[in-house]
Write a protein that holds these residues in place. Structure first.
Motif, PDB file in Angstrom:
ATOM      1  N   GLU A  48       0.842  -1.211   0.144  1.00  0.00           N
ATOM      2  CA  GLU A  48       0.119  -0.175  -0.025  1.00  0.00           C
ATOM      3  C   GLU A  48       0.949   1.073   0.250  1.00  0.00           C
ATOM      4  O   GLU A  48       0.406   2.190  -0.464  1.00  0.00           O
ATOM      5  CB  GLU A  48      -1.095  -0.063   1.292  1.00  0.00           C
TER       6      GLU A  48
ATOM      7  N   ARG B 131       1.918   2.075  -3.649  1.00  0.00           N
ATOM      8  CA  ARG B 131       0.879   1.606  -4.262  1.00  0.00           C
ATOM      9  C   ARG B 131       0.511   3.597  -4.422  1.00  0.00           C
ATOM     10  O   ARG B 131       0.424   4.330  -5.438  1.00  0.00           O
ATOM     11  CB  ARG B 131      -0.149   1.263  -4.026  1.00  0.00           C
ATOM     12  N   ASN B 132       1.187   4.437  -2.772  1.00  0.00           N
ATOM     13  CA  ASN B 132       0.458   5.517  -2.415  1.00  0.00           C
ATOM     14  C   ASN B 132       1.457   6.457  -2.561  1.00  0.00           C
ATOM     15  O   ASN B 132       1.383   7.651  -2.295  1.00  0.00           O
ATOM     16  CB  ASN B 132      -0.198   5.589  -1.288  1.00  0.00           C
TER      17      ASN B 132
ATOM     18  N   HIS C 186      -4.003   9.141  -1.037  1.00  0.00           N
ATOM     19  CA  HIS C 186      -4.090   8.000  -1.554  1.00  0.00           C
ATOM     20  C   HIS C 186      -4.779   9.010  -3.465  1.00  0.00           C
ATOM     21  O   HIS C 186      -4.602   8.931  -4.774  1.00  0.00           O
ATOM     22  CB  HIS C 186      -5.930   7.367  -1.782  1.00  0.00           C
TER      23      HIS C 186
ATOM     24  N   ASN D  11      -4.598   7.016  -6.549  1.00  0.00           N
ATOM     25  CA  ASN D  11      -5.024   5.481  -6.288  1.00  0.00           C
ATOM     26  C   ASN D  11      -6.937   5.406  -5.813  1.00  0.00           C
ATOM     27  O   ASN D  11      -6.462   6.375  -4.216  1.00  0.00           O
ATOM     28  CB  ASN D  11      -3.799   4.584  -5.097  1.00  0.00           C
ATOM     29  N   TYR D  12      -7.146   5.313  -6.247  1.00  0.00           N
ATOM     30  CA  TYR D  12      -8.715   5.355  -5.809  1.00  0.00           C
ATOM     31  C   TYR D  12      -9.406   4.123  -5.363  1.00  0.00           C
ATOM     32  O   TYR D  12     -10.751   4.226  -5.133  1.00  0.00           O
ATOM     33  CB  TYR D  12      -9.478   6.033  -7.000  1.00  0.00           C
ATOM     34  N   ARG D  13      -8.276   2.668  -4.772  1.00  0.00           N
ATOM     35  CA  ARG D  13      -8.865   1.533  -4.184  1.00  0.00           C
ATOM     36  C   ARG D  13      -9.115   2.534  -2.755  1.00  0.00           C
ATOM     37  O   ARG D  13      -8.088   2.322  -1.816  1.00  0.00           O
ATOM     38  CB  ARG D  13      -7.995   0.707  -3.892  1.00  0.00           C
TER      39      ARG D  13
ATOM     40  N   GLY E  28     -11.810   1.422  -0.567  1.00  0.00           N
ATOM     41  CA  GLY E  28     -12.766   0.714  -0.212  1.00  0.00           C
ATOM     42  C   GLY E  28     -12.256   0.477   1.804  1.00  0.00           C
ATOM     43  O   GLY E  28     -12.376   0.700   2.891  1.00  0.00           O
TER      44      GLY E  28
END
Length: 117
Positions: free
Chosen positions: A33, A36-37, A86, A91-93, A95
């Motif tokens: 994560e 990813r960010n 994000h 990163n628009y995940r 949830g």
């Protein structure tokens, strides 16, 4: 009201505490994560310490209400910053972020409702 307060507080503390442990032991998920960010991996453990402090603060707030309020507010701010990371990284995940943020917000809400100032 006490049952709702206790349930939300314990759930938020457990979830944030487990995330803190994952960060502190170097589990692969927080590292992925962070990548990813576009967050340096060197930040994973300090961010885990903040999560752990929030989780412990929520528990301490059962005895000392102002500590719980501050811990819940701190977690809300932590996750607002997480949203910024994000979005900055594209990163628009969201949830998992939404789950943690809404639980922190719920903890703050029930804390303020149960312990009115």
């Amino acid at each position: 009201m006490f049952v709702a307060y206790l349930t939300v507080t314990l759930l938020a503390s457990t979830l944030n505490g487990s995330a803190a442990v994952a960060n502190l032991i170097g589990h692969e998920y927080p590292k992925t994560e962070a990548d990813r960010n576009q967050i340096p991996r060197s930040w994973v453990r300090p961010l885990g310490v903040l999560l752990g402090a929030g989780a412990l603060g929520l528990l301490a707030g059962i005895v000392v209400p102002v500590v719980g309020t501050l811990a819940a507010a701190g977690l809300v701010l932590y996750f607002v910053g997480g949203l910024g990371a994000h979005v900055r990284a594209g990163n628009y995940r969201l949830g998992a972020w939404a789950l943690f943020f809404l639980l922190a917000l719920a903890a703050l809400t029930v804390n303020l409702a149960y312990h009115p100032r």
